[in-house]
Design an enzyme around this catalytic site. Sequence first.
Site, short mmCIF file in Angstrom:
data_model
loop_
_atom_site.label_atom_id
_atom_site.label_comp_id
_atom_site.label_asym_id
_atom_site.label_seq_id
_atom_site.Cartn_x
_atom_site.Cartn_y
_atom_site.Cartn_z
N HIS A 169 0.94 -36.05 0.67
CA HIS A 169 2.13 -35.94 1.55
C HIS A 169 1.77 -36.13 3.02
O HIS A 169 2.67 -36.20 3.86
CB HIS A 169 2.81 -34.58 1.38
CG HIS A 169 3.39 -34.37 0.02
ND1 HIS A 169 4.38 -35.17 -0.50
CD2 HIS A 169 3.11 -33.46 -0.95
CE1 HIS A 169 4.69 -34.75 -1.73
NE2 HIS A 169 3.93 -33.72 -2.03
N ASP A 205 0.92 -37.48 -9.54
CA ASP A 205 1.43 -36.16 -9.18
C ASP A 205 2.95 -36.15 -9.38
O ASP A 205 3.60 -37.19 -9.27
CB ASP A 205 1.09 -35.86 -7.70
CG ASP A 205 1.50 -34.47 -7.26
OD1 ASP A 205 0.66 -33.57 -7.35
OD2 ASP A 205 2.67 -34.28 -6.84
N HIS A 207 5.20 -35.16 -7.45
CA HIS A 207 5.94 -35.48 -6.23
C HIS A 207 5.61 -36.88 -5.71
O HIS A 207 4.50 -37.36 -5.90
CB HIS A 207 5.61 -34.46 -5.13
CG HIS A 207 5.93 -33.04 -5.50
ND1 HIS A 207 4.98 -32.18 -6.00
CD2 HIS A 207 7.10 -32.37 -5.46
CE1 HIS A 207 5.56 -31.00 -6.24
NE2 HIS A 207 6.83 -31.09 -5.93
N ASP A 295 1.48 -31.15 -11.86
CA ASP A 295 2.79 -30.52 -11.70
C ASP A 295 3.88 -31.22 -12.50
O ASP A 295 5.05 -30.82 -12.45
CB ASP A 295 3.17 -30.36 -10.21
CG ASP A 295 2.70 -31.48 -9.32
OD1 ASP A 295 2.26 -32.52 -9.84
OD2 ASP A 295 2.79 -31.33 -8.09
C1 SP5 Z 1 0.67 -31.73 -3.38
C2 SP5 Z 1 1.99 -31.21 -3.85
O1 SP5 Z 1 2.22 -31.12 -5.06
N1 SP5 Z 1 2.84 -30.78 -2.92
C3 SP5 Z 1 4.12 -30.29 -3.29
C4 SP5 Z 1 4.82 -29.58 -2.20
C5 SP5 Z 1 6.12 -29.02 -2.69
N2 SP5 Z 1 6.62 -28.00 -1.83
C6 SP5 Z 1 8.02 -27.77 -1.87
C7 SP5 Z 1 8.45 -26.86 -2.92
C8 SP5 Z 1 9.95 -26.87 -3.02
C9 SP5 Z 1 10.25 -26.39 -4.38
N3 SP5 Z 1 11.60 -26.30 -4.74
C10 SP5 Z 1 11.57 -25.49 -5.94
C11 SP5 Z 1 12.78 -25.47 -6.75
C12 SP5 Z 1 12.44 -24.53 -7.90
N4 SP5 Z 1 13.56 -24.42 -8.79
ZN ZN Z 2 2.97 -32.42 -6.38
#
Ligand code: SP5
Ligand code: ZN
Length: 357
Positions: A169, A205, A207, A295
């Site tokens: 990110h 990943d 994301h 994840d």
């Molecule tokens: C490296 C990596 O995997 N970074 C991910 C960062 C995510 N952070 C934001 C989390 C927001 C999560 N929203 C959760 C909804 C749960 N129902």
């Molecule tokens: Zn991630």
Amino acid sequence: MPPTPLIASDAHLGHDGLVEVVGGREVACYESPARASAIREALLATGDFVLEPPTDHGPDPISAVHDLEVIDVVEHAWTDAVADGWDPERPLLPDTFLLRAYAAGMALEQLPPARHQRLGAYCFDTGTPIVAGTAAAARAAVDIGLTALDHVLAGAPLAYALCRPPGHHAGRTLIGGYCYFNNAAICAQSLVDRGSRRVAILDVDFHHGNGTQQVFWERGDVLYVSLHGDPAASYPSFSGFALERGEGAGEGATLNLPLPPGTDGAAYGATLREALDAIRAFDPDAPLILSLGFDTYHADPICNLALVTGDYAGIGAAVAGLGLGVVALQEGGYAVDALGANAVAFLGGLREGIADR
Ligand code: SP5
Ligand code: ZN
């Protein structure tokens, strides 16, 4: 098959952000030191990996990807905050975010001189705390990635970089998403700087790697291919849509493959084949840079895909089928109890796929 190098260091232990703000609540950081410990123990227990320390690659590979102003903030925000009376027991998160809408063209000289006061000019979320050991851990993660790359360039078919913090990110002047320096982008750039002309990054990943995409957006020499949760439903929300394909010389060298919530191993595998076909068509002349997150697992606490542990062996084997050397860099994965088994499955599948080819 000889053991696979597992590059790791204990520097990550000093990066424990304690809390992030998510969904309007202060929660314990999902991106915790326990993640790396779980993966390391599980991989070493198989007997198929050999632990290697990172070697120091200095600051130049980092500044080849990130602007000096954001490196300066990562390096000094904590000490500036403490000098300013910050409670050293509390993590540093930005109080304000610099948005173009109200500060168009604000020059570097106009920003407050203390680096902790500048944090919001670079950080894009409330999940990326800085503590005393953050900068050293982020630097070590880069060295871990580059050392894994060195192993593959020296002939190992696969090396695994246990990077923590993760990186995908982090953009040229951006930190966020638990990421400070973009380990994968730095490895890809290092390959270009050593003469590679076509480097592929595959990001599995959950994301979208908005930072990696941004770094290579207008570049035709680095292909970025990502499978990820549909940004319409998931973090980072503002990038990773299929229509984003790169621009200029980079047009077509970004491939985003968003996946709907609930995607299972079979549907994931079908999309992965598209990703691998694109990489084959690009015809890389360098090892594959793999941004590896777990994840996508069904029980991940912050994500919404539905992979099970057994699926990761198949994904690893499919990646091995490219026939490229593989530098696997750890990104996310927050179901700590399952991380070890998922890493063993993925990297075991990769090793078997390599042995079969
Ligand atoms: C490296 C990596 O995997 N970074 C991910 C960062 C995510 N952070 C934001 C989390 C927001 C999560 N929203 C959760 C909804 C749960 N129902
Ligand atoms: Zn991630």
